[in-house]
Design an enzyme around this catalytic site. Structure first.
Site, PDB file in Angstrom:
ATOM      1  N   CYS A  85     -11.176  -3.411   2.057  1.00  0.00           N
ATOM      2  CA  CYS A  85     -11.040  -3.178   3.596  1.00  0.00           C
ATOM      3  C   CYS A  85     -10.323  -4.295   4.250  1.00  0.00           C
ATOM      4  O   CYS A  85     -10.218  -5.675   3.826  1.00  0.00           O
ATOM      5  CB  CYS A  85     -12.625  -3.332   3.931  1.00  0.00           C
ATOM      6  SG  CYS A  85     -12.872  -3.191   5.820  1.00  0.00           S
ATOM      7  N   HIS A 126     -15.184   6.019   4.837  1.00  0.00           N
ATOM      8  CA  HIS A 126     -14.921   4.629   4.884  1.00  0.00           C
ATOM      9  C   HIS A 126     -14.972   4.315   6.186  1.00  0.00           C
ATOM     10  O   HIS A 126     -15.632   3.357   6.872  1.00  0.00           O
ATOM     11  CB  HIS A 126     -13.810   3.972   4.072  1.00  0.00           C
ATOM     12  CG  HIS A 126     -13.546   2.374   4.399  1.00  0.00           C
ATOM     13  ND1 HIS A 126     -13.928   1.694   3.091  1.00  0.00           N
ATOM     14  CD2 HIS A 126     -13.086   1.718   5.172  1.00  0.00           C
ATOM     15  CE1 HIS A 126     -13.942   0.441   3.706  1.00  0.00           C
ATOM     16  NE2 HIS A 126     -13.478   0.358   4.790  1.00  0.00           N
ATOM     17  N   GLU A 127     -14.222   4.668   7.001  1.00  0.00           N
ATOM     18  CA  GLU A 127     -14.070   4.299   8.538  1.00  0.00           C
ATOM     19  C   GLU A 127     -15.302   4.935   9.341  1.00  0.00           C
ATOM     20  O   GLU A 127     -15.925   4.239  10.269  1.00  0.00           O
ATOM     21  CB  GLU A 127     -12.877   4.996   9.302  1.00  0.00           C
ATOM     22  CG  GLU A 127     -11.663   4.460   8.338  1.00  0.00           C
ATOM     23  CD  GLU A 127     -11.528   3.276   8.268  1.00  0.00           C
ATOM     24  OE1 GLU A 127     -11.921   2.334   8.782  1.00  0.00           O
ATOM     25  OE2 GLU A 127     -10.693   2.694   7.532  1.00  0.00           O
ATOM     26  N   HIS A 130     -18.106   2.368   9.006  1.00  0.00           N
ATOM     27  CA  HIS A 130     -17.746   1.333   9.906  1.00  0.00           C
ATOM     28  C   HIS A 130     -18.348   1.556  11.099  1.00  0.00           C
ATOM     29  O   HIS A 130     -19.162   0.885  11.788  1.00  0.00           O
ATOM     30  CB  HIS A 130     -16.208   1.162  10.148  1.00  0.00           C
ATOM     31  CG  HIS A 130     -15.602   0.027   9.248  1.00  0.00           C
ATOM     32  ND1 HIS A 130     -15.956  -1.304   9.248  1.00  0.00           N
ATOM     33  CD2 HIS A 130     -14.690   0.319   8.329  1.00  0.00           C
ATOM     34  CE1 HIS A 130     -15.162  -1.835   8.512  1.00  0.00           C
ATOM     35  NE2 HIS A 130     -14.539  -0.889   7.800  1.00  0.00           N
TER      36      HIS A 130
END
Length: 136
Positions: A85, A126-127, A130
């Site tokens: 990341c 993954h985003e 976030h």
């Protein structure tokens, strides 16, 4: 505008708020920042540039996609992987799904739905994590 990448873990662990039409400039900043960091990343979430809004930018092959208020509505075939990341040092294990379906608003504020497979699906997960304040 290219923005600095946030590395403050306390900030990154805070859940993002839904974006509204007036947040569209954040989406453009995400694209600009992704393009400036293309040599070392394939996706960004708004909190990574200091904005706690549910907006992500992901590389999906030959183009980049901005997803506003993305939500995963289905997922298939979990697998274990290791990810890095831009906001964190090193790599960490993660569980991802090889196929996902995502609903989101595009930059014209039109509702969209997309099915992603393989690496683009992994980037998107993954985003979206976030946006939920979840770090690898």
């Amino acid at each position: 505008m290219v923005r600095d990448i946030v590395r403050d873990v306390m900030f990154l662990c805070m859940k993002s708020d839904d974006a509204v039409r007036e947040d569209i400039d954040i989406a453009q900043d995400l694209l600009d920042t992704l393009n400036a960091n293309r040599h070392r990343c394939v996706g960004l979430a708004a909190n990574m540039i200091g904005c706690r809004k549910r907006i992500i930018a992901v590389s999906i092959g030959f183009t980049d996609a901005v997803m506003i208020n993305p939500r995963i509505i289905s997922k298939k075939d979990p697998y274990d992987t290791v990810e890095g990341c831009l906001s964190l040092d090193g790599e960490r294990p993660a569980v991802r799904y090889s196929e996902i379906e995502v609903e989101y608003m595009d930059m014209a504020w039109k509702k969209r739905r997309i099915t992603l497979r393989g690496f683009p699906a992994q980037i998107c997960q993954h985003e979206i994590d976030h946006c939920e304040g979840i770090l690898i």
